[in-house]
Design an enzyme around this catalytic site. Structure first.
Site, PDB file in Angstrom:
ATOM      1  N   ARG A 171     113.025  73.778  42.729  1.00  0.00           N
ATOM      2  CA  ARG A 171     111.841  74.510  41.744  1.00  0.00           C
ATOM      3  C   ARG A 171     112.521  75.798  41.395  1.00  0.00           C
ATOM      4  O   ARG A 171     112.250  76.187  39.966  1.00  0.00           O
ATOM      5  CB  ARG A 171     110.598  75.035  42.942  1.00  0.00           C
ATOM      6  CG  ARG A 171     109.754  75.574  42.056  1.00  0.00           C
ATOM      7  CD  ARG A 171     108.406  76.185  43.133  1.00  0.00           C
ATOM      8  NE  ARG A 171     107.452  76.649  42.531  1.00  0.00           N
ATOM      9  CZ  ARG A 171     106.999  77.764  41.660  1.00  0.00           C
ATOM     10  NH1 ARG A 171     108.005  78.630  41.864  1.00  0.00           N
ATOM     11  NH2 ARG A 171     106.227  78.113  41.047  1.00  0.00           N
ATOM     12  N   TYR A 217     114.399  63.696  49.144  1.00  0.00           N
ATOM     13  CA  TYR A 217     115.201  63.361  48.069  1.00  0.00           C
ATOM     14  C   TYR A 217     116.130  64.350  47.747  1.00  0.00           C
ATOM     15  O   TYR A 217     116.027  65.486  48.025  1.00  0.00           O
ATOM     16  CB  TYR A 217     114.003  62.999  47.189  1.00  0.00           C
ATOM     17  CG  TYR A 217     113.167  64.296  46.625  1.00  0.00           C
ATOM     18  CD1 TYR A 217     113.562  65.237  46.108  1.00  0.00           C
ATOM     19  CD2 TYR A 217     112.053  64.147  47.327  1.00  0.00           C
ATOM     20  CE1 TYR A 217     112.536  66.266  45.483  1.00  0.00           C
ATOM     21  CE2 TYR A 217     110.870  65.190  46.750  1.00  0.00           C
ATOM     22  CZ  TYR A 217     111.332  66.171  45.988  1.00  0.00           C
ATOM     23  OH  TYR A 217     110.498  67.349  45.840  1.00  0.00           O
ATOM     24  N   ASP A 227      96.904  75.219  39.731  1.00  0.00           N
ATOM     25  CA  ASP A 227      96.498  75.667  40.992  1.00  0.00           C
ATOM     26  C   ASP A 227      95.311  76.404  40.821  1.00  0.00           C
ATOM     27  O   ASP A 227      94.504  76.593  41.781  1.00  0.00           O
ATOM     28  CB  ASP A 227      97.429  76.006  42.006  1.00  0.00           C
ATOM     29  CG  ASP A 227      98.239  74.789  42.649  1.00  0.00           C
ATOM     30  OD1 ASP A 227      97.980  73.777  41.949  1.00  0.00           O
ATOM     31  OD2 ASP A 227      99.138  75.172  43.358  1.00  0.00           O
TER      32      ASP A 227
END
Length: 391
Positions: free
Chosen positions: A104, A210, A288
């Site tokens: 991120r 991952y 969000d």
């Protein structure tokens, strides 16, 4: 640029994507972020085809591909290592050739670098906003206001601006928390498949791994039941010993991955009940702030990116007095889409953690959910372009 001035609150994925998309559509947009620096938070994020299509169009695709994990396939297994849909899996969270598995912090930095230096203002904490006839005045903790034609709240699940446009809804837990962590690739050499997005499904919990950072790190997300009020945070410390105990008896590969971890942090899993509206006359919400979603389809960031492109296209060429009508179009397009993704993400989580479904039934039900949200085919830009000319 047009004469339209847009202030975006929040330099997360949605806010930065919105500013890039707005500027690509000729609109002057500036992002205001309360943090004094963009820190590389240790969390992975998957940008599927519906998100990567937008970001490629905005010109940041090549930079993101360079830092993405080298995923070529998916693996879905039971907690006892039985494949639920073949290997490589016939299930996927998006075409791996068009999906980026990202750290991120690196993702955020690529987006920030795509903006002019004066379009991102750090250390600016928004404390309020006041609409007036000619626009909106944004108030900051440092006492220096900003006047804009439009204010976009991209300030997350605990949005300060949500109450400006709708009756706020409280975050809703599904009784799940996640342990998260990053492991250097060398520590899982011969243990983890560093070219796969791997998920194990078990009674009441699941485990996801991952690669990110061009394969230098393995990202871990371990979903477990909780009756605690766990903070919706990526930085609350966790306990590796507790994590290992939660997965005792699972596939030995899962245990070996956990054994390679030095530290972990806890992440509370929440979404929100849908809002009645997202916009007032000169303020709107994105990501969000408007429609928090659980992470079980990997669609949180992707839906914010869809929002960003949809809003940017619908605002193209708008004059200030046209903003309320353009915001209604944005809201109408996005509320149905994001509501469906929210409900289907919750349904997917229940399937992952089912104590009753056989593996084949899990695979069939998950495939139906993935098909329903059109991850590989949804084109936010085209949907918005069509709405712009037909309304």
């Amino acid at each position: 640029m047009t004469g339209l001035r847009v202030a975006v609150i929040g330099a997360g994925i949605g806010g930065l994507s919105a500013a890039i998309a707005l500027r690509a559509n000729g609109i002057d947009a500036t992002v205001y972020e309360q943090a004094h620096e963009l820190k590389a938070l240790g969390a992975g994020v998957a940008i599927a085809t519906n998100g990567s299509r937008v970001l490629n169009h905005l010109g940041v695709g090549d930079a993101l591909a360079k830092v993405a994990g080298p995923v070529t396939h998916y693996r879905f297994r039971t907690w006892q290592a039985e494949p639920i849909a073949g290997e490589p899996s016939t299930l996927s969270f998006g075409d791996p050739a068009r999906t980026w598995f990202l750290h991120r912090g690196e993702f955020q930095q690529v987006l920030a670098d795509a903006l002019p230096s004066d379009a991102l203002r750090l250390g600016r904490a928004c404390v309020g906003a006041t609409e007036h006839t000619d626009g909106v005045r944004v108030e900051f903790a440092d006492g220096t206001p900003v006047d804009a034609d439009l204010l976009i709240g991209a300030d997350g699940i605990h949005s300060r601006l949500q109450g400006k446009v709708s009756t706020p809804t409280e975050p809703v837990s599904e009784g799940i928390m996640a342990y998260r962590g990053l492991i250097p690739a060398g520590r899982v050499d011969g243990i983890a498949d560093m070219r796969a997005s791997s998920m194990w499904l078990g009674p009441r919990q699941s485990f996801l791994a991952y690669p990110v950072s061009a394969g230098r790190l393995l990202n871990i997300v371990a979903f477990v039941p909780t009756n605690l009020n766990v903070a919706e945070s990526w930085t609350a410390p966790g306990d590796v010993t507790e994590l290992a105990a939660a997965y005792r008896g699972w596939d030995p590969q899962v245990s070996a991955i956990i054994d390679a971890m030095d530290s972990t942090f806890r992440w509370g899993i929440y979404d929100r009940e849908p809002l009645d509206r997202w916009s007032s006359e000169r303020i709107t919400l994105l990501g969000d702030s408007a429609h928090a979603v659980t992470p079980h389809l990997g669609q949180g960031a992707n839906q914010a990116i869809e929002d960003a492109m949809t809003l940017a296209v619908l605002l193209r060429g708008a004059q200030p007095d046209e903003l309320p009508e353009r915001l209604r179009r944005y809201e109408n397009l996005r509320m149905t889409r994001t509501g469906q993704v929210r409900s289907q993400a919750r349904a997917a989580g229940r399937i992952y953690r089912s104590t009753e479904l056989a593996p084949r039934a899990q695979a069939e039900q998950l495939q139906a959910i993935l098909d329903s949200v059109a991850i590989n085919t949804y084109d936010a830009q085209q949907v918005a372009e069509t709405a712009l000319v037909t309304a």
